[in-house]
Design an enzyme around this catalytic site. Structure first.
Site, PDB file in Angstrom:
ATOM      1  N   VAL A  14       0.835  -1.205   0.000  1.00  0.00           N
ATOM      2  CA  VAL A  14       0.000   0.000   0.000  1.00  0.00           C
ATOM      3  C   VAL A  14       0.869   1.255   0.000  1.00  0.00           C
ATOM      4  O   VAL A  14       0.691   2.160  -0.820  1.00  0.00           O
ATOM      5  CB  VAL A  14      -0.954  -0.008   1.227  1.00  0.00           C
ATOM      6  N   LYS A  40      14.497  -3.226   3.270  1.00  0.00           N
ATOM      7  CA  LYS A  40      13.452  -2.982   2.269  1.00  0.00           C
ATOM      8  C   LYS A  40      13.407  -1.505   1.878  1.00  0.00           C
ATOM      9  O   LYS A  40      13.369  -1.174   0.694  1.00  0.00           O
ATOM     10  CB  LYS A  40      12.086  -3.427   2.800  1.00  0.00           C
ATOM     11  N   GLY A  80       1.606  -2.326   9.184  1.00  0.00           N
ATOM     12  CA  GLY A  80       0.749  -3.270   9.893  1.00  0.00           C
ATOM     13  C   GLY A  80       0.528  -4.513   9.080  1.00  0.00           C
ATOM     14  O   GLY A  80       1.035  -4.625   7.958  1.00  0.00           O
ATOM     15  N   ARG A  89     -11.339  -7.114   7.905  1.00  0.00           N
ATOM     16  CA  ARG A  89     -10.417  -6.083   8.388  1.00  0.00           C
ATOM     17  C   ARG A  89     -10.385  -6.055   9.920  1.00  0.00           C
ATOM     18  O   ARG A  89      -9.354  -5.804  10.527  1.00  0.00           O
ATOM     19  CB  ARG A  89     -10.830  -4.709   7.860  1.00  0.00           C
ATOM     20  N   ALA A 119      -3.888   4.670   7.115  1.00  0.00           N
ATOM     21  CA  ALA A 119      -4.549   3.731   6.194  1.00  0.00           C
ATOM     22  C   ALA A 119      -4.566   2.313   6.754  1.00  0.00           C
ATOM     23  O   ALA A 119      -5.312   1.459   6.253  1.00  0.00           O
ATOM     24  CB  ALA A 119      -3.856   3.743   4.841  1.00  0.00           C
ATOM     25  N   ASN A 121      -5.373  -1.008   8.591  1.00  0.00           N
ATOM     26  CA  ASN A 121      -6.708  -1.518   8.926  1.00  0.00           C
ATOM     27  C   ASN A 121      -6.764  -2.173  10.299  1.00  0.00           C
ATOM     28  O   ASN A 121      -5.751  -2.647  10.786  1.00  0.00           O
ATOM     29  CB  ASN A 121      -7.122  -2.554   7.874  1.00  0.00           C
ATOM     30  N   PRO A 122      -7.955  -2.218  10.920  1.00  0.00           N
ATOM     31  CA  PRO A 122      -9.205  -1.580  10.498  1.00  0.00           C
ATOM     32  C   PRO A 122      -9.083  -0.067  10.671  1.00  0.00           C
ATOM     33  O   PRO A 122      -8.863   0.406  11.790  1.00  0.00           O
ATOM     34  CB  PRO A 122     -10.250  -2.176  11.434  1.00  0.00           C
ATOM     35  N   ASP A 149     -13.382   3.100  -0.891  1.00  0.00           N
ATOM     36  CA  ASP A 149     -14.707   2.523  -1.161  1.00  0.00           C
ATOM     37  C   ASP A 149     -15.513   3.461  -2.079  1.00  0.00           C
ATOM     38  O   ASP A 149     -16.221   3.016  -2.981  1.00  0.00           O
ATOM     39  CB  ASP A 149     -15.502   2.331   0.138  1.00  0.00           C
ATOM     40  N   ARG A 152     -14.317   3.132  -5.565  1.00  0.00           N
ATOM     41  CA  ARG A 152     -14.869   1.895  -6.158  1.00  0.00           C
ATOM     42  C   ARG A 152     -16.322   2.106  -6.559  1.00  0.00           C
ATOM     43  O   ARG A 152     -16.758   1.688  -7.636  1.00  0.00           O
ATOM     44  CB  ARG A 152     -14.758   0.750  -5.141  1.00  0.00           C
ATOM     45  N   ARG A 154     -17.863   4.951  -7.280  1.00  0.00           N
ATOM     46  CA  ARG A 154     -17.952   5.866  -8.426  1.00  0.00           C
ATOM     47  C   ARG A 154     -17.593   5.145  -9.719  1.00  0.00           C
ATOM     48  O   ARG A 154     -18.240   5.324 -10.748  1.00  0.00           O
ATOM     49  CB  ARG A 154     -17.033   7.067  -8.212  1.00  0.00           C
ATOM     50  N   HIS A 176     -15.065   1.560   7.018  1.00  0.00           N
ATOM     51  CA  HIS A 176     -14.355   1.050   5.833  1.00  0.00           C
ATOM     52  C   HIS A 176     -14.393  -0.465   5.994  1.00  0.00           C
ATOM     53  O   HIS A 176     -13.499  -1.073   6.558  1.00  0.00           O
ATOM     54  CB  HIS A 176     -12.919   1.568   5.793  1.00  0.00           C
TER      55      HIS A 176
HETATM   56  P1  NAD Z   1       2.400  -5.157   3.641  1.00  0.00           P
HETATM   57  O1  NAD Z   1       2.624  -6.334   4.525  1.00  0.00           O
HETATM   58  O2  NAD Z   1       2.808  -5.223   2.214  1.00  0.00           O
HETATM   59  O3  NAD Z   1       3.138  -3.887   4.274  1.00  0.00           O
HETATM   60  C1  NAD Z   1       3.124  -3.574   5.627  1.00  0.00           C
HETATM   61  C2  NAD Z   1       4.448  -2.931   5.957  1.00  0.00           C
HETATM   62  O4  NAD Z   1       4.410  -2.523   7.336  1.00  0.00           O
HETATM   63  C3  NAD Z   1       5.651  -3.886   5.798  1.00  0.00           C
HETATM   64  O5  NAD Z   1       6.644  -3.308   4.975  1.00  0.00           O
HETATM   65  C4  NAD Z   1       6.145  -4.089   7.225  1.00  0.00           C
HETATM   66  O6  NAD Z   1       7.531  -4.278   7.329  1.00  0.00           O
HETATM   67  C5  NAD Z   1       5.707  -2.775   7.872  1.00  0.00           C
HETATM   68  N1  NAD Z   1       5.618  -2.844   9.323  1.00  0.00           N
HETATM   69  C6  NAD Z   1       5.069  -3.817  10.094  1.00  0.00           C
HETATM   70  N2  NAD Z   1       5.213  -3.517  11.391  1.00  0.00           N
HETATM   71  C7  NAD Z   1       5.848  -2.322  11.452  1.00  0.00           C
HETATM   72  C8  NAD Z   1       6.280  -1.491  12.527  1.00  0.00           C
HETATM   73  N3  NAD Z   1       6.071  -1.820  13.793  1.00  0.00           N
HETATM   74  N4  NAD Z   1       6.919  -0.350  12.199  1.00  0.00           N
HETATM   75  C9  NAD Z   1       7.133   0.015  10.925  1.00  0.00           C
HETATM   76  N5  NAD Z   1       6.756  -0.734   9.864  1.00  0.00           N
HETATM   77  C10 NAD Z   1       6.114  -1.883  10.142  1.00  0.00           C
HETATM   78  O7  NAD Z   1       0.856  -4.785   3.783  1.00  0.00           O
HETATM   79  P2  NAD Z   1       0.012  -3.824   2.806  1.00  0.00           P
HETATM   80  O8  NAD Z   1      -0.702  -4.659   1.818  1.00  0.00           O
HETATM   81  O9  NAD Z   1       0.856  -2.699   2.384  1.00  0.00           O
HETATM   82  O10 NAD Z   1      -1.103  -3.288   3.825  1.00  0.00           O
HETATM   83  C11 NAD Z   1      -0.754  -2.379   4.849  1.00  0.00           C
HETATM   84  C12 NAD Z   1      -1.990  -2.008   5.664  1.00  0.00           C
HETATM   85  O11 NAD Z   1      -2.880  -1.243   4.854  1.00  0.00           O
HETATM   86  C13 NAD Z   1      -2.786  -3.234   6.149  1.00  0.00           C
HETATM   87  O12 NAD Z   1      -3.258  -3.008   7.465  1.00  0.00           O
HETATM   88  C14 NAD Z   1      -3.939  -3.285   5.172  1.00  0.00           C
HETATM   89  O13 NAD Z   1      -5.062  -3.954   5.682  1.00  0.00           O
HETATM   90  C15 NAD Z   1      -4.180  -1.799   4.968  1.00  0.00           C
HETATM   91  N6  NAD Z   1      -4.982  -1.447   3.798  1.00  0.00           N
HETATM   92  C16 NAD Z   1      -5.819  -0.397   3.965  1.00  0.00           C
HETATM   93  C17 NAD Z   1      -6.644  -0.001   2.930  1.00  0.00           C
HETATM   94  C18 NAD Z   1      -7.594   1.163   3.169  1.00  0.00           C
HETATM   95  O14 NAD Z   1      -8.448   1.454   2.337  1.00  0.00           O
HETATM   96  N7  NAD Z   1      -7.480   1.864   4.269  1.00  0.00           N
HETATM   97  C19 NAD Z   1      -6.601  -0.680   1.708  1.00  0.00           C
HETATM   98  C20 NAD Z   1      -5.702  -1.732   1.550  1.00  0.00           C
HETATM   99  C21 NAD Z   1      -4.910  -2.121   2.614  1.00  0.00           C
END
Ligand code: NAD
Length: 317
Positions: A14, A40, A80, A89, A119, A121-122, A149, A152, A154, A176
């Site tokens: 994300v 990374k 996260g 979520r 961003a 979740n949740p 959302d 999506r 729209r 969300h």
């Molecule tokens: P991902 O696993 O690809 O990336 C998460 C990143 O967080 C990783 O690089 C990890 O190393 C890092 N991380 C974990 N713990 C950490 C900490 N304590 N300190 C610093 N970095 C840390 O996951 P993703 O697919 O990028 O999703 C990330 C979050 O976004 C998830 O919670 C997901 O559910 C959420 N998300 C939200 C929406 C939205 O509309 N709000 C949409 C999609 C995903």
């Protein structure tokens, strides 16, 4: 505070989709990547920077740490654990509350006093965690809420009615997640109500319900097919960042703190709000019908129950 300096905490799918979207659009002075995985962010710094010769504008990109938040204008938290196939979520709440609380403390320890966009979740609950842990005013803590959302929705309405998604003014409100809803009476194509466009075109109204259900199911379906959702949320986050940087006064369905609006109190939830350089300027309070009010209440009630079960204890610990 350095204008146009953004810190991204969480350089996963994300976060990096947002970063890539920023690089392609331009207008960001500096982007600092922070993640628990230091290797990374160094790799991401290299990979993104190598695209700069073909980017529309220069942008300083670097792997950094929480000290970089000190003079940042905006910090975006996307760190996260993400959903696994079939997982909701809300099932992420315990792990991500701990992570997001820890991150917020480190951001604030730098002396940061800008805007935090959340961003992880949740997202409605994580925004509350950041608000409570940071001590920042409510306008400075914005959840991405139902911005994705709404995009999506729209897109799907535009596709169904064959009009540009730019002319679809419709909003998803509430969580969300699975308990979100659409106030259809406030949904427009240009200046005509979606409901009237449907009636005049002899469309089956049930198709609107299906469109909303497709929005709810979208994340599950995408995760099932390709393990994660990231491009559209990356663009949604970039959209939100731009609204703050350019102090646009744009209306976006963010997760924000309610204090009496819609009869709700002490809860972060997705509602239309005016976003500018100060964050959330004000809410655009819509007149909801009985059913919609009930749905918003249910979303808020669910958030509060989850908080009592898990989040509040972790915040206080
Ligand atoms: P991902 O696993 O690809 O990336 C998460 C990143 O967080 C990783 O690089 C990890 O190393 C890092 N991380 C974990 N713990 C950490 C900490 N304590 N300190 C610093 N970095 C840390 O996951 P993703 O697919 O990028 O999703 C990330 C979050 O976004 C998830 O919670 C997901 O559910 C959420 N998300 C939200 C929406 C939205 O509309 N709000 C949409 C999609 C995903």
């Amino acid at each position: 505070m350095k204008k146009g300096k953004i810190v991204l905490v969480g350089a996963g799918f994300v976060g990096m989709s947002m970063a890539y979207s920023m690089l392609n659009r331009g207008g960001i002075a500096e982007l600092v990547l922070v993640d628990i995985d230091e290797n990374k962010i160094k790799g991401e710094e290299m990979d993104l920077s190598h695209g700069l010769p073909y980017a529309p504008q220069k942008m300083r990109i670097k792997a950094g740490n929480y000290d970089d938040c000190k003079d940042a204008q905006i910090v975006v938290i996307t760190a996260g654990v993400p959903q696994k196939p079939g997982q909701s979520r809300l099932e992420l709440v315990e792990t991500n509350t701990k992570i997001v609380k820890d991150i917020t403390k480190q951001i604030m320890a730098s002396g940061f006093n800008g805007i935090i966009i959340v961003a992880s979740n949740p997202v409605d609950l994580m925004s509350y965690v950041v608000y409570k842990t940071s001590g920042l005013p409510k306008n400075q803590v914005i959840g991405s809420g139902t911005v994705l959302d709404t995009a999506r929705l729209r897109y799907l309405i535009a596709d169904y009615l064959q009009v540009s998604s730019k002319n679809v003014h419709a909003y998803i409100m509430g969580e969300h997640g699975d308990s979100s809803f659409v106030p259809w009476n406030h949904a427009y194509i240009g200046c005509k109500k979606v409901i009237d466009v449907m009636k005049d075109g002899n469309h089956n109204m049930k198709n609107l319900e299906k469109i909303h259900q497709d929005v709810i199911d979208a994340a599950y379906e995408i995760i099932e097919k390709k393990k994660a959702t990231y491009y559209a949320i990356g663009m949604s986050l970039n959209r939100l960042v731009r609204a703050v940087l350019d102090s646009e006064n744009s209306i976006l369905t963010v997760s924000t703190y309610l204090e009496g609006e819609y009869g709700q109190n002490d809860v972060y939830i997705g509602v239309p709000a005016v976003i500018n350089g100060k964050g959330v300027r004000e809410l655009v309070e819509l007149e909801l019908n009985e059913e919609e009010n009930k749905k918003l209440s249910e979303s808020c009630k669910m958030m509060k129950e989850m908080r009592e079960q898990t989040v509040d204890k972790i915040i206080e610990s």
